[in-house]
Design an enzyme around this catalytic site. Structure first.
Site, short mmCIF file in Angstrom:
data_model
loop_
_atom_site.label_atom_id
_atom_site.label_comp_id
_atom_site.label_asym_id
_atom_site.label_seq_id
_atom_site.Cartn_x
_atom_site.Cartn_y
_atom_site.Cartn_z
N ALA A 60 -15.12 5.17 10.86
CA ALA A 60 -14.02 4.21 10.97
C ALA A 60 -13.75 3.82 12.42
CB ALA A 60 -12.77 4.83 10.35
N SER A 87 -17.76 0.96 7.53
CA SER A 87 -16.58 1.61 6.94
C SER A 87 -15.58 0.57 6.44
CB SER A 87 -15.91 2.48 8.01
OG SER A 87 -14.62 2.88 7.57
N GLN A 108 -19.06 0.75 2.84
CA GLN A 108 -18.37 1.96 2.34
C GLN A 108 -17.01 1.57 1.81
OE1 GLN A 108 -15.56 3.47 4.30
NE2 GLN A 108 -15.15 4.74 2.50
N LEU A 109 -16.71 2.05 0.62
CA LEU A 109 -15.46 1.63 -0.03
C LEU A 109 -14.48 2.79 -0.20
CD1 LEU A 109 -14.05 -0.79 -1.47
CD2 LEU A 109 -15.00 0.12 -3.60
N TYR A 110 -13.26 2.56 0.27
CA TYR A 110 -12.12 3.39 -0.11
C TYR A 110 -11.34 2.61 -1.15
CZ TYR A 110 -12.55 6.83 3.70
OH TYR A 110 -12.97 7.84 4.53
N THR A 136 -16.77 6.33 -1.45
CA THR A 136 -16.38 7.65 -0.95
C THR A 136 -15.45 8.31 -1.96
OG1 THR A 136 -16.64 6.89 1.30
CG2 THR A 136 -15.30 8.86 0.99
N ARG A 145 -6.56 17.56 9.47
CA ARG A 145 -7.25 17.57 10.76
C ARG A 145 -6.19 17.85 11.83
NH1 ARG A 145 -10.29 11.95 9.09
NH2 ARG A 145 -11.02 12.72 7.07
N LYS A 211 -20.68 8.81 -2.61
CA LYS A 211 -20.73 9.56 -1.35
C LYS A 211 -19.71 10.69 -1.37
CE LYS A 211 -20.07 8.89 3.67
NZ LYS A 211 -18.80 9.55 4.00
N SER A 233 -22.57 14.83 0.89
CA SER A 233 -21.76 14.71 2.10
C SER A 233 -20.51 15.55 1.96
CB SER A 233 -21.36 13.23 2.28
OG SER A 233 -20.43 13.09 3.35
N HIS A 235 -18.19 14.79 4.27
CA HIS A 235 -17.38 13.91 5.12
C HIS A 235 -17.36 14.41 6.57
CE1 HIS A 235 -14.27 10.62 4.29
NE2 HIS A 235 -14.23 10.73 5.59
N GLY A 289 -23.37 10.28 11.53
CA GLY A 289 -22.01 9.80 11.78
C GLY A 289 -21.63 9.90 13.24
N ARG A 290 -21.28 11.11 13.70
CA ARG A 290 -20.78 11.29 15.07
C ARG A 290 -21.75 10.84 16.16
NH1 ARG A 290 -18.79 15.45 12.14
NH2 ARG A 290 -16.53 15.72 12.06
C1 FNR Z 1 -16.27 9.59 9.26
N1 FNR Z 1 -16.69 9.55 7.95
C2 FNR Z 1 -16.27 8.51 7.13
N2 FNR Z 1 -16.70 8.44 5.85
C3 FNR Z 1 -16.33 7.41 5.06
O1 FNR Z 1 -16.73 7.37 3.90
N3 FNR Z 1 -15.51 6.44 5.54
C4 FNR Z 1 -15.05 6.43 6.80
O2 FNR Z 1 -14.32 5.53 7.21
C5 FNR Z 1 -15.42 7.52 7.64
N4 FNR Z 1 -14.95 7.60 8.93
C6 FNR Z 1 -15.38 8.60 9.76
C7 FNR Z 1 -14.97 8.63 11.07
C8 FNR Z 1 -15.45 9.60 11.92
C9 FNR Z 1 -15.03 9.59 13.35
C10 FNR Z 1 -16.34 10.58 11.46
C11 FNR Z 1 -16.90 11.64 12.36
C12 FNR Z 1 -16.74 10.58 10.13
C13 FNR Z 1 -17.70 10.50 7.45
C14 FNR Z 1 -19.11 9.99 7.74
O3 FNR Z 1 -19.43 8.89 6.93
C15 FNR Z 1 -20.18 11.05 7.50
O4 FNR Z 1 -20.01 11.61 6.23
C16 FNR Z 1 -20.17 12.16 8.55
O5 FNR Z 1 -19.79 11.68 9.81
C17 FNR Z 1 -21.54 12.80 8.66
O6 FNR Z 1 -21.50 13.91 9.50
P1 FNR Z 1 -21.90 13.90 11.07
O7 FNR Z 1 -23.21 13.13 11.21
O8 FNR Z 1 -20.78 13.25 11.79
O9 FNR Z 1 -22.02 15.34 11.35
#
Ligand code: FNR
Length: 350
Positions: A60, A87, A108-110, A136, A145, A211, A233, A235, A289-290
């Site tokens: 995001a 996202s 990606q859908l919320y 998701t 968090r 997801k 996943s 998340h 992701g990160r």
């Molecule tokens: C996410 N993730 C995530 N997932 C999703 O479905 N919608 C989102 O908006 C977000 N936003 C988001 C922001 C940030 C800062 C992080 C770190 C993660 C989860 C993301 O899609 C994914 O599952 C993980 O980030 C994968 O792990 P790594 O690669 O960050 O270790």
């Protein structure tokens, strides 16, 4: 505040560490004296040809990392010949991302409480040329968090959740704890269930990837509900703490899927060796992701390009040193896990 939002996991962050540690407990059984002068990393995902099985997970609010935000990520993914997942909570809209040029993109859908909002957004993504929905399913509420709570995390006032701007849902109020957690509590539909996966198929022809699956039971239900693929996943360890690392849950899901749909993985992938391990356990591809938000913060589009290149080069080297010249040649026998104990460790001498 932004760094903490990107880096953190939920609660004790046990799963956050475990997402990495579990990879380090999987070892290789490389094969030797195989001609590895040519390595083919290409693959086909949902019918789309990719240069490599390394894709971009939705994260995001990327404009908090760099002013170019999602534009930079989209361009870097497309230059690398791979998929970007945008996202729902992006700081650039589906139309803006589409305007960066050609590229294979997933959305990606919320699911919001207001289903008109969802239907509109899905239609817009489809019209903007997005090829699949990543639904998701692990976020009926936001995980705890603690860094975000302490920082009273909120979207900086000069940014908006662009996809929702016209719907009056693009801003995040400040709260006494996490502004994002309050936003989720107010807007996201906690009643979401399997029947909604079916409903989604009535409003779009895009394939749906579920997801956030980490068990065999949910794998079977997802396939029954019409999922075109599964993303294992947790998340990025930001939701339920003390779930296993995704690489530890992968094989259970792969077995339950029985080859009926492709299974993907995200969580803790930081090296080419991690990509190889996931493929050896049956994944069709992985998402990061990160690494994307951190490289974006460092260097914008050039940073994301570089991260994709580093992973690609490392993965190619891992294939060569394991004796694999194409993805098809990566097998379960190329690795050994702690759950194949007899092969892994010699029996103790009595
Ligand atoms: C996410 N993730 C995530 N997932 C999703 O479905 N919608 C989102 O908006 C977000 N936003 C988001 C922001 C940030 C800062 C992080 C770190 C993660 C989860 C993301 O899609 C994914 O599952 C993980 O980030 C994968 O792990 P790594 O690669 O960050 O270790």
């Amino acid at each position: 505040m932004v760094y903490d939002y990107y880096a953190s996991g939920a609660e004790d962050q046990w799963t956050l560490e475990e997402n990495r540690n579990a990879f380090s407990r999987i070892l290789f059984r490389p094969r030797i004296l195989i001609d590895v002068s040519k390595i083919d990393m290409t693959t086909t995902i949902l019918g789309f040809k990719l240069s490599m099985p390394i894709m971009i997970a939705p994260t995001a609010m990327q404009k908090m990392a760099h002013p170019d935000g999602e534009y930079a990520t989209a361009r870097a993914a497309s230059a690398a010949g791979t998929i970007m997942t945008l996202s729902s909570w992006a700081t650039s809209s589906v139309e803006e991302v589409a305007s960066t040029g050609p590229g294979i993109r997933f959305f990606q859908l919320y699911v919001y409480k207001d289903r008109n909002v969802v239907a509109q957004l899905v239609r817009r993504a489809e019209r903007a040329g997005f090829k699949a929905i990543a639904l998701t399913v692990d976020t009926p509420r936001l995980g705890r968090r603690e860094a975000d709570i302490k920082n009273r995390f909120t979207l900086p006032p000069f940014l908006t959740l662009k996809n929702f701007e016209g719907l009056d849902l693009g801003k995040m109020d400040e709260a006494n704890d996490s502004g994002l957690a309050s936003y989720v509590a107010g807007q996201i539909d906690r009643t979401l269930s399997w029947k909604d996966v079916k409903w989604l198929q009535t409003i779009t022809t895009m394939p749906i990837l579920v997801k956030g699956v980490i068990t065999a039971e949910d794998t079977r239900l997802a396939i029954q509900a019409g999922a075109a693929g599964i993303i294992v996943s947790n998340h990025g360890a930001r939701q339920l703490d003390y779930v296993p690392a995704t690489i530890s849950a992968l094989e259970e899901v792969v077995k339950a899927a029985q080859g009926r749909v492709p299974v993907f993985l995200d969580g803790g992938v930081r090296r080419g060796t991690d990509v190889f391990k996931a493929l050896a356990l049956g994944a069709s591809g992985i998402f990061i992701g990160r690494p994307v938000v951190f490289s974006l913060a460092a260097e914008g589009e050039a940073g994301v390009r570089n991260v994709l290149k580093m992973l690609r080069d490392e993965f190619e080297l891992t294939m060569a040193l394991s004796g694999c010249t194409s993805l098809r040649e990566i097998t379960r026998d190329h690795i050994v896990t702690e759950w194949d104990a007899p092969k892994a460790r010699p029996a103790p001498r009595l």
